[in-house]
Scaffold this motif. Structure first.
Motif, PDB file in Angstrom:
ATOM      1  N   PRO A 189       0.806  -1.225   0.000  1.00 45.06           N
ATOM      2  CA  PRO A 189       0.000   0.000   0.000  1.00 45.06           C
ATOM      3  C   PRO A 189       0.838   1.273   0.000  1.00 45.06           C
ATOM      4  CG  PRO A 189      -0.883  -1.601   1.549  1.00 45.06           C
ATOM      5  CD  PRO A 189       0.425  -2.139   1.088  1.00 45.06           C
ATOM      6  N   GLY A 190       1.939   1.274   0.758  1.00 41.22           N
ATOM      7  CA  GLY A 190       2.776   2.473   0.805  1.00 41.22           C
ATOM      8  C   GLY A 190       3.366   2.804  -0.547  1.00 41.22           C
ATOM      9  N   HIS A 246       0.845   6.768  -6.988  1.00 41.55           N
ATOM     10  CA  HIS A 246      -0.273   7.669  -7.280  1.00 41.55           C
ATOM     11  C   HIS A 246       0.148   9.127  -7.108  1.00 41.55           C
ATOM     12  CE1 HIS A 246      -3.760   5.102  -8.126  1.00 41.55           C
ATOM     13  NE2 HIS A 246      -3.236   4.229  -7.276  1.00 41.55           N
ATOM     14  N   ARG A 247       0.920   9.428  -6.063  1.00 43.28           N
ATOM     15  CA  ARG A 247       1.381  10.812  -5.866  1.00 43.28           C
ATOM     16  C   ARG A 247       2.327  11.223  -6.994  1.00 43.28           C
ATOM     17  NH1 ARG A 247       1.805   9.183  -0.352  1.00 43.28           N
ATOM     18  NH2 ARG A 247       4.083   8.990  -0.515  1.00 43.28           N
ATOM     19  N   THR A 248       3.179  10.287  -7.393  1.00 35.20           N
ATOM     20  CA  THR A 248       4.119  10.588  -8.481  1.00 35.20           C
ATOM     21  C   THR A 248       3.367  10.859  -9.775  1.00 35.20           C
ATOM     22  OG1 THR A 248       5.817   9.198  -7.453  1.00 35.20           O
ATOM     23  CG2 THR A 248       6.086   9.707  -9.784  1.00 35.20           C
ATOM     24  N   ARG A 249       2.347  10.052 -10.056  1.00 35.01           N
ATOM     25  CA  ARG A 249       1.591  10.254 -11.288  1.00 35.01           C
ATOM     26  C   ARG A 249       0.863  11.595 -11.282  1.00 35.01           C
ATOM     27  NH1 ARG A 249       1.812  10.693 -16.146  1.00 35.01           N
ATOM     28  NH2 ARG A 249       0.550   9.402 -17.519  1.00 35.01           N
ATOM     29  N   GLU A 252      -0.520  -9.532 -12.459  1.00 40.47           N
ATOM     30  CA  GLU A 252      -1.739  -8.883 -12.933  1.00 40.47           C
ATOM     31  C   GLU A 252      -2.085  -7.669 -12.078  1.00 40.47           C
ATOM     32  OE1 GLU A 252      -4.583  -7.471 -15.025  1.00 40.47           O
ATOM     33  OE2 GLU A 252      -3.330  -9.142 -15.718  1.00 40.47           O
ATOM     34  N   ARG A 253      -1.868  -7.751 -10.776  1.00 40.00           N
ATOM     35  CA  ARG A 253      -2.159  -6.608  -9.910  1.00 40.00           C
ATOM     36  C   ARG A 253      -1.242  -5.429 -10.236  1.00 40.00           C
ATOM     37  NH1 ARG A 253      -2.613  -6.477  -3.252  1.00 40.00           N
ATOM     38  NH2 ARG A 253      -2.663  -4.191  -3.068  1.00 40.00           N
ATOM     39  N   THR A 254       0.036  -5.733 -10.456  1.00 42.12           N
ATOM     40  CA  THR A 254       0.975  -4.663 -10.819  1.00 42.12           C
ATOM     41  C   THR A 254       0.596  -4.035 -12.151  1.00 42.12           C
ATOM     42  OG1 THR A 254       2.788  -5.691  -9.583  1.00 42.12           O
ATOM     43  CG2 THR A 254       3.388  -4.145 -11.319  1.00 42.12           C
TER      44      THR A 254
END
Length: 307
Positions: free
Chosen positions: A139-140, A146-149, A173-175
């Protein structure tokens, strides 16, 4: 079939300059880039990892390359959580602590400003965010992505992981779904296998606009030793021929595929790039001096998986 652009991860590497690949009269900064761009249609600015790129250099790079040429810029080390030497920062930023949010904001601002001339000239291919081996799934890490994007929202974003768990069979698949959701390109890599740090040789497609493959070499010192030890490898034709089906599959599913050689030891990278181009059919690899090519843009559209 998408365009396949083949090049290397540096045109200024000291070992390449010393190898004699650049002819007499073309060994100054302008001559080197013009010589390189006459032979390859894409290059990675790996220097962006070690020090912030400058607006002036980006303007010169755009002026010295033909329409259709692409620069993939490697994100500055501070932006991907790597240790960053104080000396790598601009002088006026060296008084900040490493974790100061004001420092991070300013570095993002200056990094983005330096890319703008490449964007405006249509030369920006992708921004490569290569995360360190300690950046493990969870999660971290997903929150960091997400912050980078969000910070990199206007650029084509490519993500390379250095911890093999991101692409282990039960997590692939998750990645891939995470990167598709981010509208980011998953970077496929070729490295030595059988080592604790070896990355699986998978080729996920997470963006229909752009694919990136980076050939790091197959040194047994991958993940350890000096930089020269880690990347000292000369690809032979058989090793490159192994990749032809994968590259063709990737190229068939994206608008543009960047294939970059990072075995920067002497002229090994440029020779491998030339060899790979020779193994492909003439129509498969984009020639240098391609005019009127639009930059690849990533989107969040889902695409089928490819391992």
């Amino acid at each position: 079939m998408g365009e396949m652009l083949i090049g290397t991860c540096s045109w200024t590497d000291k070992a390449l300059v010393a190898s004699g690949w650049y002819p007499p009269g073309r060994r100054d900064p302008e001559g080197r880039l013009r010589h390189y761009a006459e032979r390859f249609p894409v290059v990675e600015v790996d220097a962006g990892y070690y020090a912030l790129p400058s607006v002036r250099n980006s303007m010169l790079w755009a002026e010295r390359t033909p329409p259709g040429f692409r620069f993939d810029v490697k994100a500055f080390s501070l932006l991907t959580g790597h240790p960053t030497r104080t000396a790598a920062l601009p002088a006026d930023l060296r008084g900040y602590g490493a974790g100061d949010p004001e420092l991070l904001d300013e570095v993002w601002h200056r990094f983005g400003a330096a890319l703008r001339p490449l964007e405006e000239a249509g030369r920006l291919g992708a921004v490569l965010f290569q995360f360190p081996p300690r950046f493990t799934p969870g999660p971290g890490a997903e929150a960091v992505l997400h912050r980078t994007r969000k910070r990199a929202s206007r650029w084509p974003m490519a993500v390379e992981f250095r911890h093999p768990d991101w692409w282990r069979e039960d997590r692939r698949e998750r990645t891939a779904a995470l990167l598709r959701d981010l509208g980011a390109t998953a970077v496929a890599v070729d490295t030595a296998q059988g080592l604790p740090t070896s990355m699986p040789p998978v080729t996920p497609v997470t963006s229909p606009a752009l694919g990136v493959v980076r050939f790091h070499g197959r040194s047994a010192a991958w993940g350890t030793g000096s930089k020269e030890d880690r990347f000292r490898h000369a690809y032979d034709r058989a090793e490159l021929r192994e990749w032809l089906p994968r590259l063709r599959c990737l190229a068939s599913r994206v608008e543009q595929l960047h294939v970059l050689f990072n075995n920067c030891c002497g002229d090994a990278a440029v020779r491998a790039a030339e060899t790979l181009r020779g193994l492909l059919e003439p129509h498969e690899a984009a020639a240098p001096r391609v005019a009127g090519v639009r930059g690849a843009r990533t989107t969040g559209r889902a695409v089928p998986r490819s391992w």
